[in-house]
Design a protein around this motif. Sequence first.
Motif, PDB file in Angstrom:
ATOM      1  N   GLN A 183       0.831  -1.205   0.000  1.00  0.00           N
ATOM      2  CA  GLN A 183       0.000   0.000   0.000  1.00  0.00           C
ATOM      3  C   GLN A 183       0.868   1.259   0.000  1.00  0.00           C
ATOM      4  OE1 GLN A 183      -2.851  -0.175  -0.894  1.00  0.00           O
ATOM      5  NE2 GLN A 183      -4.110  -1.739   0.102  1.00  0.00           N
ATOM      6  N   VAL A 184       1.981   1.200  -0.738  1.00  0.00           N
ATOM      7  CA  VAL A 184       2.849   2.365  -0.876  1.00  0.00           C
ATOM      8  C   VAL A 184       2.909   2.769  -2.348  1.00  0.00           C
ATOM      9  CG1 VAL A 184       4.280   2.053   1.169  1.00  0.00           C
ATOM     10  CG2 VAL A 184       4.847   0.802  -0.909  1.00  0.00           C
ATOM     11  N   SER A 185       2.761   4.052  -2.606  1.00  0.00           N
ATOM     12  CA  SER A 185       2.890   4.583  -3.959  1.00  0.00           C
ATOM     13  C   SER A 185       4.368   4.725  -4.302  1.00  0.00           C
ATOM     14  CB  SER A 185       2.210   5.947  -4.055  1.00  0.00           C
ATOM     15  OG  SER A 185       2.946   6.914  -3.306  1.00  0.00           O
ATOM     16  N   TYR A 186       4.645   5.084  -5.544  1.00  0.00           N
ATOM     17  CA  TYR A 186       6.042   5.331  -5.940  1.00  0.00           C
ATOM     18  C   TYR A 186       6.653   6.424  -5.062  1.00  0.00           C
ATOM     19  CZ  TYR A 186       9.974   7.372  -8.381  1.00  0.00           C
ATOM     20  OH  TYR A 186      11.206   7.891  -8.661  1.00  0.00           O
ATOM     21  N   ASP A 187       5.923   7.526  -4.860  1.00  0.00           N
ATOM     22  CA  ASP A 187       6.464   8.628  -4.060  1.00  0.00           C
ATOM     23  C   ASP A 187       6.738   8.199  -2.628  1.00  0.00           C
ATOM     24  OD1 ASP A 187       6.441  10.374  -6.194  1.00  0.00           O
ATOM     25  OD2 ASP A 187       4.533  11.313  -5.652  1.00  0.00           O
ATOM     26  N   ASP A 188       5.884   7.346  -2.074  1.00  0.00           N
ATOM     27  CA  ASP A 188       6.110   6.832  -0.720  1.00  0.00           C
ATOM     28  C   ASP A 188       7.405   6.028  -0.665  1.00  0.00           C
ATOM     29  OD1 ASP A 188       3.598   7.888  -0.030  1.00  0.00           O
ATOM     30  OD2 ASP A 188       2.580   5.981  -0.436  1.00  0.00           O
ATOM     31  N   ALA A 189       7.601   5.177  -1.660  1.00  0.00           N
ATOM     32  CA  ALA A 189       8.808   4.357  -1.703  1.00  0.00           C
ATOM     33  C   ALA A 189      10.052   5.225  -1.861  1.00  0.00           C
ATOM     34  CB  ALA A 189       8.706   3.347  -2.847  1.00  0.00           C
ATOM     35  N   ALA A 190       9.978   6.221  -2.735  1.00  0.00           N
ATOM     36  CA  ALA A 190      11.115   7.115  -2.951  1.00  0.00           C
ATOM     37  C   ALA A 190      11.439   7.916  -1.699  1.00  0.00           C
ATOM     38  CB  ALA A 190      10.829   8.051  -4.128  1.00  0.00           C
ATOM     39  N   ALA A 191      10.414   8.311  -0.949  1.00  0.00           N
ATOM     40  CA  ALA A 191      10.631   9.063   0.292  1.00  0.00           C
ATOM     41  C   ALA A 191      11.358   8.201   1.317  1.00  0.00           C
ATOM     42  CB  ALA A 191       9.297   9.559   0.848  1.00  0.00           C
ATOM     43  N   TYR A 192      10.942   6.943   1.438  1.00  0.00           N
ATOM     44  CA  TYR A 192      11.640   6.039   2.353  1.00  0.00           C
ATOM     45  C   TYR A 192      13.096   5.884   1.932  1.00  0.00           C
ATOM     46  CZ  TYR A 192      13.328   1.783   4.527  1.00  0.00           C
ATOM     47  OH  TYR A 192      14.107   0.879   5.224  1.00  0.00           O
ATOM     48  N   ALA A 193      13.322   5.650   0.644  1.00  0.00           N
ATOM     49  CA  ALA A 193      14.679   5.427   0.146  1.00  0.00           C
ATOM     50  C   ALA A 193      15.576   6.623   0.458  1.00  0.00           C
ATOM     51  CB  ALA A 193      14.644   5.153  -1.350  1.00  0.00           C
ATOM     52  N   LYS A 194      15.078   7.827   0.248  1.00  0.00           N
ATOM     53  CA  LYS A 194      15.866   9.029   0.530  1.00  0.00           C
ATOM     54  C   LYS A 194      16.210   9.116   2.008  1.00  0.00           C
ATOM     55  CE  LYS A 194      15.861  14.055  -0.083  1.00  0.00           C
ATOM     56  NZ  LYS A 194      15.087  15.223  -0.605  1.00  0.00           N
ATOM     57  N   LYS A 253      19.363   5.871   0.520  1.00  0.00           N
ATOM     58  CA  LYS A 253      19.380   4.973  -0.627  1.00  0.00           C
ATOM     59  C   LYS A 253      18.554   5.593  -1.755  1.00  0.00           C
ATOM     60  CE  LYS A 253      19.539   1.031   2.580  1.00  0.00           C
ATOM     61  NZ  LYS A 253      18.913  -0.262   2.989  1.00  0.00           N
ATOM     62  N   ARG A 254      18.207   4.780  -2.736  1.00  0.00           N
ATOM     63  CA  ARG A 254      17.357   5.217  -3.834  1.00  0.00           C
ATOM     64  C   ARG A 254      16.649   3.991  -4.391  1.00  0.00           C
ATOM     65  NH1 ARG A 254      19.893   3.700  -8.554  1.00  0.00           N
ATOM     66  NH2 ARG A 254      22.135   3.308  -8.391  1.00  0.00           N
ATOM     67  N   LEU A 255      15.704   4.207  -5.277  1.00  0.00           N
ATOM     68  CA  LEU A 255      15.062   3.091  -5.960  1.00  0.00           C
ATOM     69  C   LEU A 255      15.915   2.668  -7.151  1.00  0.00           C
ATOM     70  CD1 LEU A 255      11.310   4.169  -5.893  1.00  0.00           C
ATOM     71  CD2 LEU A 255      12.522   2.642  -4.326  1.00  0.00           C
ATOM     72  N   PRO A 256      15.934   1.387  -7.490  1.00  0.00           N
ATOM     73  CA  PRO A 256      16.777   0.936  -8.599  1.00  0.00           C
ATOM     74  C   PRO A 256      16.224   1.378  -9.946  1.00  0.00           C
ATOM     75  CG  PRO A 256      15.401  -0.861  -7.831  1.00  0.00           C
ATOM     76  CD  PRO A 256      15.180   0.278  -6.867  1.00  0.00           C
ATOM     77  N   THR A 257      17.119   1.526 -10.910  1.00  0.00           N
ATOM     78  CA  THR A 257      16.647   1.653 -12.286  1.00  0.00           C
ATOM     79  C   THR A 257      16.142   0.285 -12.728  1.00  0.00           C
ATOM     80  OG1 THR A 257      18.759   1.056 -13.307  1.00  0.00           O
ATOM     81  CG2 THR A 257      18.407   3.395 -12.762  1.00  0.00           C
ATOM     82  N   GLU A 299       7.596  -4.667  -7.261  1.00  0.00           N
ATOM     83  CA  GLU A 299       8.584  -3.722  -6.747  1.00  0.00           C
ATOM     84  C   GLU A 299       8.697  -2.517  -7.672  1.00  0.00           C
ATOM     85  OE1 GLU A 299      12.266  -5.720  -5.898  1.00  0.00           O
ATOM     86  OE2 GLU A 299      11.254  -7.418  -4.949  1.00  0.00           O
ATOM     87  N   TRP A 300       8.569  -1.338  -7.078  1.00  0.00           N
ATOM     88  CA  TRP A 300       8.741  -0.108  -7.834  1.00  0.00           C
ATOM     89  C   TRP A 300      10.182   0.028  -8.325  1.00  0.00           C
ATOM     90  CZ3 TRP A 300       4.655   2.524  -9.322  1.00  0.00           C
ATOM     91  CH2 TRP A 300       3.518   2.612  -8.512  1.00  0.00           C
ATOM     92  N   THR A 301      10.362   0.531  -9.539  1.00  0.00           N
ATOM     93  CA  THR A 301      11.670   0.993  -9.994  1.00  0.00           C
ATOM     94  C   THR A 301      11.576   2.488 -10.259  1.00  0.00           C
ATOM     95  OG1 THR A 301      11.418   0.780 -12.407  1.00  0.00           O
ATOM     96  CG2 THR A 301      11.957  -1.235 -11.166  1.00  0.00           C
TER      97      THR A 301
END
Length: 377
Positions: A202-213, A217-221, A296-298
């Motif tokens: 239940q996480v959007s791309y922006d949610d995942a990117a916020a966690y990674a930051k 870290k970051r999201l993979p290509t 998994e979001w990229t």
Amino acid sequence: MKNKTYWILAILTISAISIAYGYTKFIRPDQTLTAMDCAETANTSDTSLFKPTIENKNKPAANKTPKGMVWIPGGEFSMGSNVSDESLCSIKGVTKDAAPIHQVYVDGFYMDHTEVTNEQFEAFVKATGYKTLAEIKPTHEEYPDAPVENLVAGSAVFTPTSAHVNLNNYMQWWTYVQGADWRHPEGAGSSIIGREKYPVVQVSYDDAAAYAKWAGKRLPTEAEWEFAARGGKSGQLYAWGNTLKPKGKFQANIYQGHFPVEKGDTGEDGYIGIAPTAQFEPNPYGLYDIGGNVWEWTNDWYTADYYSVISEKDKVARNPQGPESSYDPGEPNLPKKVQRGGSFLCTDQYCTRYMVGTRGKGDYKSPANHIGFRCVQ
């Protein structure tokens, strides 16, 4: 509530749901295909299109590896899929967005050995006070034609059907549920208590990117994700080889049985629904659940023809970052990010995008209870 929120399901599109289901197989009501009706290995074309993977030789000291991550050496590999079918039940031609097979080079990087878990995401929320998209009530400004009583925080939840249905409309088995969010994956009556080691959903791309930051870290290509998923092997159908069930044993949490019927998942792989992380053998790089469990979001925007655009004969794409913007011919006005790996809802009757070279896609603002992520560094 289901009828009231049908409009918001349509407005938000829940394309994160249709990611793997953009192409569907029409099945008559009297047709009940199961794994036994399908070939174990999907049809492929010339395997000589895949060249051997050439891994980089540099390797950092073991004590430099961040906790919970593994080193992915990077190098040159053949990216994409030559699978002619979407599923083992032979839906023809729909993996064309994963063609042509082309040569790609990526630098080495670290990658989370599992998908980000509920307890890891909870630590992020406690430290920052972050609110995910699913927890935020939609506004009248965003949806001016919607009745005020329908503007409720929530997200998409897989809802099995009471009987067999034609698989031509994913809205038959997805519902926009008020109160569904990362703490309550299936709605207000559900909880992550006791599911600390399960992947957060239940996480959007922006949610995942916020966690990674926050985690540094970051999201993979998309290219990094596929290099890592292949584990140094070239041209294999799955992250674990070319056989769905080597020695008769499932290697990932996917769906067996009659999809999407209530109690249709037989759980032959050991799990009905989502599973805790790291319950199956890792790939050669030490990555768990690189196929199945949750999508998994990229970081890449999705376009259907991107591989054709970057593919040039005898040339190698170096560290591709994806297109500058998104375009899906099926939904041209909806920006989408690439998703990879498939989920616990992928089935040989409908979607086998746990095949390692195939692609998923989803509206970057649409979370659901089968979508998570992992990070790189």
